[in-house]
Each structure stands twice: as structure tokens, then as C-alpha cells.
Design a protein around this motif. Structure first.
Motif, PDB file in Angstrom:
ATOM      1  N   TYR A  91       0.808  -1.239   0.000  1.00  0.00           N
ATOM      2  CA  TYR A  91       0.000   0.000   0.000  1.00  0.00           C
ATOM      3  C   TYR A  91       0.830   1.273   0.000  1.00  0.00           C
ATOM      4  N   GLY A  92       2.120   1.146  -0.138  1.00  0.00           N
ATOM      5  CA  GLY A  92       2.988   2.322  -0.245  1.00  0.00           C
ATOM      6  C   GLY A  92       3.924   2.143  -1.438  1.00  0.00           C
ATOM      7  N   LYS A  98      11.079   4.949  -1.660  1.00  0.00           N
ATOM      8  CA  LYS A  98      10.977   5.678  -0.387  1.00  0.00           C
ATOM      9  C   LYS A  98      12.362   6.171   0.043  1.00  0.00           C
ATOM     10  N   LEU A 137      -2.935   5.522  -0.433  1.00  0.00           N
ATOM     11  CA  LEU A 137      -1.902   5.982   0.506  1.00  0.00           C
ATOM     12  C   LEU A 137      -0.646   6.415  -0.243  1.00  0.00           C
ATOM     13  N   LEU A 138      -0.295   5.630  -1.258  1.00  0.00           N
ATOM     14  CA  LEU A 138       0.886   5.942  -2.062  1.00  0.00           C
ATOM     15  C   LEU A 138       0.705   7.288  -2.775  1.00  0.00           C
ATOM     16  N   PHE A 141       0.952  10.115  -0.339  1.00  0.00           N
ATOM     17  CA  PHE A 141       2.370  10.328   0.026  1.00  0.00           C
ATOM     18  C   PHE A 141       3.056  11.237  -0.999  1.00  0.00           C
TER      19      PHE A 141
END
Ligand SMILES: Cc1cc2nc3c(=O)[nH]c(=O)nc-3n(C[C@H](O)[C@H](O)[C@H](O)COP(=O)(O)O)c2cc1C
Length: 190
Positions: A91-92, A98, A137-138, A141
Motif C-alpha cells: 500500500y505504499g 521511499k 496511501l501511495l 504520500f
């Protein structure tokens, strides 16, 4: 001669020939057909150590990590459009992506902020599940981080329902969206 726009595709999947790679290539095809110069960066091939929050860069000093990111800062600065490609991992974004974005803290001081002036971004996100909310969510972000950095997110292409290596090549609808986004990102900036 007119200055050509520069567009950099950033592939945050470790899989060469995977869905993220192919989608980013399609966006770059569109950008090139609209007259831009394009390049591609595979994060998997780089040594990008994790940011440990020493804040040396905020004091105007070089980053304390002696790795490939020090050259990549220059590469980021010289491009007009950054295409961030990452599959959904839990989910990211991937850890590769990152870790890369964490190092953007370098740009978060007055001396380095100017290096990001007038940049825009495109987001490209394949994932296995069919529900588009899988990427929420990604996407949030990136939306928040890019807004914080003053980079305009001009568009995103989500590709649900793909997981086998390269199977996105059978999803012409998504590839067309990517191509158009690449074209538009260049045309709007003329
Ligand atoms: C560690 C890992 C975590 C993943 N987590 C998710 C997930 O939370 N939701 C989802 O829909 N797909 C998930 N996937 C599937 C990938 O998003 C999917 O296979 C994608 O197409 C891979 O892109 P690539 O070919 O560019 O590597 C995960 C895959 C891996 C390897």
C-alpha cells in the motif's frame, strides 16, 4: 536553437522489463514525441543509502552519505519533469523509491530549494489488486511530499490488475494514458 525540455523517468521497481518500467517508457515516448529530451534512471542500479537525519545538508554542507545520490541531485536539478514510477508494495511505494524520496530532504533548505524551481512531476503506479483505492496511501504520500517541495504534480496514471512481469503491455488503455500524459506535460510547459 530552442531549449528542449528534459524529462527524467525514475523507475522504483527492481524488475527490469516490469510493469513500472514499461509504463514509465510509455510516458517518456509521449514526452519525446512532443519534442522533449528524455532519460531513464533505475533506482535499483544505484547506491542510495538511507537518510539518517543528520541534517548536514540543511546547514549548506554536502550530504554526509558518500554515494550515488550526490550525482543524482545534479541529474534531478537539470530535468524539468520528473516521472516517478513505483509499483504498490504493501500500500505504499517500494523501499527503493521511499529511500530515494527520503534523500530529497537535501532540497529542503534555502540554498538547495532553488534547484527544484519550476519542476513538475508525473506519477506512474502499477499494482495487482483491481480496486483503484489500493494506491490511495501511495498517491497521498506523493501529493503531500511534492506539494511540500514545490513540485507540481501534473498527472498520474494508475494501472490496477497487473502483476506478472511486463503484463501491462496487454493494457493498451493504461499505456495510452501514460503516453498522453507525457505529451501533455511537455506541451503545457512550452
Ligand atoms: C513486496 C511486494 C508487495 C506488494 N504489495 C502489493 C499491495 O499491497 N497491493 C497490490 O495490489 N499489489 C502489491 N504487490 C504487487 C505489485 O504491485 C505488482 O506485481 C506490480 O505489477 C509490480 O510492478 P513491477 O512489474 O514494476 O515490479 C506487491 C508486490 C511485492 C513484490
Amino acid at each position: 536553437m530552442e531549449n528542449r525540455m528534459k524529462v527524467l523517468g525514475i523507475v522504483g521497481s527492481p524488475r527490469r522489463g516490469g510493469n513500472t518500467h514499461l509504463l514509465v517508457e510509455n510516458i517518456l515516448d509521449g514526452a519525446r514525441d512532443a519534442g522533449a529530451e528524455t532519460g531513464i534512471l533505475f533506482l535499483d542500479g544505484q547506491e542510495i543509502l538511507e537518510c539518517d537525519g543528520c541534517h548536514a545538508c540543511w546547514k549548506g554542507n554536502p550530504c554526509s552519505k558518500d554515494d550515488d545520490m550526490n550525482d543524482l541531485y545534479g541529474m534531478i536539478a537539470e530535468n524539468d519533469v520528473l516521472v516517478f514510477g513505483t509499483p504498490v508494495y504493501w500500500y505504499g511505494p517500494t523501499a527503493l523509491m521511499k529511500g530515494f524520496i527520503d534523500r530529497f530532504v537535501y532540497f529542503n533548505c534555502p540554498e538547495n530549494r532553488v534547484l527544484l524551481a519550476d519542476k513538475s512531476a508525473i506519477l506512474a503506479v502499477p499494482f495487482e489488486e483491481e480496486d483503484p483505492a489500493t494506491a490511495d496511501l501511495l498517491v497521498a504520500f506523493f501529493e503531500k511530499s511534492l506539494a511540500y517541495l514545490g513540485i507540481e504534480l501534473v498527472g498520474k496514471v494508475l494501472a490496477p490488475g497487473v502483476t506478472k512481469l511486463g503484463e501491462i503491455k496487454y493494457r493498451q488503455d493504461v499505456l495510452d494514458q501514460g503516453y498522453e500524459l507525457g505529451r501533455r506535460a511537455v506541451n503545457r510547459s512550452r
